[in-house]
Design a protein around this motif. Structure first.
Motif, PDB file in Angstrom:
ATOM      1  N   TYR A  73       0.864  -1.184   0.000  1.00  0.00           N
ATOM      2  CA  TYR A  73       0.000   0.000   0.000  1.00  0.00           C
ATOM      3  C   TYR A  73       0.900   1.234   0.000  1.00  0.00           C
ATOM      4  CZ  TYR A  73      -3.560  -3.334   1.584  1.00  0.00           C
ATOM      5  OH  TYR A  73      -4.403  -4.409   1.693  1.00  0.00           O
ATOM      6  N   THR A  74       0.646   2.162  -0.920  1.00  0.00           N
ATOM      7  CA  THR A  74       1.408   3.416  -0.901  1.00  0.00           C
ATOM      8  C   THR A  74       0.482   4.553  -0.496  1.00  0.00           C
ATOM      9  OG1 THR A  74       0.967   3.960  -3.218  1.00  0.00           O
ATOM     10  CG2 THR A  74       2.925   2.626  -2.773  1.00  0.00           C
ATOM     11  N   PHE A  75       1.043   5.500   0.211  1.00  0.00           N
ATOM     12  CA  PHE A  75       0.287   6.677   0.671  1.00  0.00           C
ATOM     13  C   PHE A  75       1.097   7.918   0.308  1.00  0.00           C
ATOM     14  CE2 PHE A  75      -0.183   3.060   3.506  1.00  0.00           C
ATOM     15  CZ  PHE A  75      -1.556   2.834   3.460  1.00  0.00           C
ATOM     16  N   GLU A 126      -2.521   3.876  -3.146  1.00  0.00           N
ATOM     17  CA  GLU A 126      -2.596   2.848  -4.187  1.00  0.00           C
ATOM     18  C   GLU A 126      -2.210   1.531  -3.565  1.00  0.00           C
ATOM     19  OE1 GLU A 126      -1.417   3.180  -8.611  1.00  0.00           O
ATOM     20  OE2 GLU A 126      -0.098   4.556  -7.542  1.00  0.00           O
ATOM     21  N   PHE A 134      -0.841  -2.662  -4.514  1.00  0.00           N
ATOM     22  CA  PHE A 134      -0.234  -3.542  -5.510  1.00  0.00           C
ATOM     23  C   PHE A 134      -0.174  -4.964  -4.964  1.00  0.00           C
ATOM     24  CE2 PHE A 134       1.510   0.679  -5.835  1.00  0.00           C
ATOM     25  CZ  PHE A 134       1.499   0.961  -7.184  1.00  0.00           C
TER      26      PHE A 134
END
Lengths: 253, 358
Positions: free
Chosen positions: A176-178, A184, A186
């Motif tokens: 999880y990117t923040f 987003e 992946f």
């Protein structure tokens, strides 16, 4: 070794065929044909159906748990698949879940009773030939752009197995990117054909299986015919509000 | 490409069973033979009906199979130098386990031996072939979170000592008996020695080296072990990135002599998770998830059934490519030296209760 990143499933397929010296070729359909319920592989002039979900590790491991006795005396399969009408049809979702019922359950559908809300949602109760019950819950009412949500639970006298972790309702991801651009997630599942999304990985792996194990082609094409009949049987059940018996073979569907 | 004729030595490492499957399934390898460290290990191997000859002496194995080209050193850390010498003398390529040795003089001797013999020596750090790590590396390279400021990483597992006893013996694991610190009954050689991956990952992701470490050892959750099972590490990279690492055996296990279903008590027996903060955002990573889950046999406990991609495919691809095409593996002895040096410094830090610079 040079790390590869694939964006095209047919290039990834060629990579696998070359790497493993498989002397066959085919082209995975880039766009799904509307009346088809799954991706297909064109070999020469012939379209062959792919059952890509059978290559997904979570389903393979659920099948292992059924077959190796980790779960004992299975009673019920509870499957759910909800998506957006922009990316799937109700028929397509039912087709996939019916196949998973038969493949993981290890036998064929004996009978079913389905209720439909037009072409938007369906709830189906299935009896398999080995006595297991299945519930299949499908809907295409997610908004455009929403990621599909599915869940597969197997309930046995000894043990419950699921592809969703306890106390969660939606699929989890690996990363999880923040950032200021939002968040987003992946989930990459295949280092050999890294770069493709999960559906494309599954289609590529399924195509590779068909090309490297040609007997799969016949089996999957036959299953495609059967699954189409099961989808029709579900619709008929919904229309007539009747249980449809399927245990006498394909002709009775 | 012609398959590599390969053998396994000792069969006592925790990854040995993985190699049985890999050497059988991978078309790039031709599994010729194994030699067992002792009779008990031989009996376990032979009960698996692998159809591969098992010898009690490596010399006998090599003499009977002069066609062997490469060897997996699946042995206790204490055996590695002698086995590398033996393989290099015969011109055999080497797939080394994740800890070549903790003795830095021995380590340099290994580098010298391998260089002189002109053989490939690849260190088995399988995280480099994990698709989630590939994505992580790509996101960082693409600048998704900007410059890395901080990394937190876990490499936590159950303890393998009941199945692989050498991992609980200081001499066999660390190479000698060194007390953790004054007044502590434990010795170097436990969980830290089992978990080099996160030391390697932080170097790989930041493209920097470790500047200093501080490490604290906690009370053991397995008091009967004479090596550490719980510890924490923090410190700073040379580029300023700060880090916090957990390389513990913090997941309890059933004390099985042969690993198998039901080994874990905690549902997930092995985890490598990272939280990375950059100047443009943050990301969190589970390198071995999501999975499927069950509470079936043999113990009716909630259990993770792993679904991750087989990292040994990429690992063997690289090894075969290096052997056949005369290349240097990216995870070679020289690359890995800094990670081993940093792990040693963690032990020094525990001993001194002070940060230690590399």
């Amino acid at each position: 070794m040079k790390d590869s990143c694939f964006s095209d499933k047919n290039i990834a397929l060629k990579h696998l065929l070359d790497k493993y010296d498989v002397d066959c070729s085919g082209v995975i359909s880039e766009q799904e044909i509307p009346e088809q319920h799954s991706a297909s592989l064109k070999i020469g002039n012939t379209e062959n159906v792919l059952l890509p979900w059978r290559m997904e590790r979570r389903f393979m491991e659920l099948k292992v748990l059924v077959e190796n006795g980790t779960l004992e005396n299975i009673s019920t399969l509870r499957f759910c698949n909800i998506s957006s009408a922009k990316t799937a049809t109700l028929d397509k979702l039912i087709y996939r879940e019916m196949d998973l019922c038969e493949w993981i359950g290890g036998t064929r559908v004996k009978s079913l009773f389905a209720v439909f809300s037009e072409a938007s949602a369906a709830n189906i109760i299935i009896k398999l030939q080995n006595g297991m019950s299945c519930s299949v819950e499908c809907s295409v009412m997610l908004p455009e752009g929403a990621k599909p949500v599915d869940r597969h639970e197997i309930i046995a006298e000894r043990g419950v197995a699921s592809d969703r972790v306890v106390d969660t309702q939606v699929p989890q991801s690996s990363i999880y990117t923040f950032t200021n651009n939002g968040s987003e997630c992946f989930t990459d599942t295949d280092a050999e054909i890294f770069g493709l999304d999960t559906d494309s990985v599954n289609q590529t792996r399924a195509a590779f299986k068909v090309l490297s194990e040609p007997e799969t082609m016949k089996e999957w094409n036959q299953q495609d015919s059967r699954l189409r009949q099961l989808v029709d049987a579900a619709k008929k059940s919904g229309r007539l509000e009747q249980v449809i018996h399927c245990n006498d073979g394909e002709k009775s569907l | 490409m012609k398959p590599i004729k390969i053998a396994i030595m000792s069969l006592t490492h925790g990854h040995t069973r993985k190699y049985y499957q890999t050497l059988k399934d991978n078309p790039k390898l031709n599994w010729m033979a194994v030699c067992a460290d002792n009779e008990e290990v031989r009996d376990v191997f032979e009960s698996g009906n692998h159809g591969v000859p098992c010898y009690m002496s490596s010399e006998e194995m090599f003499d009977r199979h002069p066609e062997i080209e490469a060897v997996v050193l699946a042995s206790a850390n204490i055996e590695h130098l002698q086995q590398i010498e033996q393989c290099a003398k015969r011109g055999l390529h080497i797939l080394s386990m994740k800890i070549p040795t903790f003795d830095m003089d021995e380590y340099d001797r290994m580098i010298e031996i391998v260089d002189k013999a002109g053989v490939v020596c690849q260190v088995e750090l399988e995280m480099h072939y994990n698709p989630v790590v590939h994505r992580l590396k790509k996101l960082i390279k693409d600048g998704e979170i900007g410059k890395i400021l901080s990394i937190q990483a876990t490499n936590i597992t159950l303890s393998p000592v009941w199945a692989f006893p050498w991992q609980g013996v200081p001499e066999d694991s660390y190479g000698k008996r060194v007390p953790l610190r004054d007044g502590d009954h434990r010795f170097r050689g436990g969980a830290l020695c089992d978990h080099p991956h996160i030391f390697d990952l932080i170097r790989w992701l930041t493209e920097s080296d470790i500047d200093f470490v501080f490490s604290d050892v906690a009370p053991n959750i397995r008091p009967e072990l004479e090596v550490e099972d719980m510890l924490l590490v923090n410190g700073k990279m040379k580029d300023g990135t700060i880090f916090l690492l957990d390389p513990s055996w913090s997941r309890m296990e059933e004390r099985l002599k042969v690993p198998g279903p039901g080994w874990e008590v905690f549902p997930k027996r092995m985890e490598v998770n990272l939280t990375i903060s950059g100047d443009k955002g943050a990301l969190i990573v589970d390198c071995f998830g999501p999975n499927v889950y069950h509470n079936g046999g043999p113990n009716d406990r909630y259990t993770v059934q792993y679904t991750y991609f087989d990292e040994w495919i990429g690992l063997i691809d690289e090894f075969v490519d290096c052997v056949r095409n005369g290349k240097q593996p990216k995870i070679n002895l020289k690359w890995h030296r800094q990670s081993i040096a940093a792990m040693n410094k963690c032990y020094d830090s525990i001993q001194q209760n002070q940060p230690v610079h590399l």
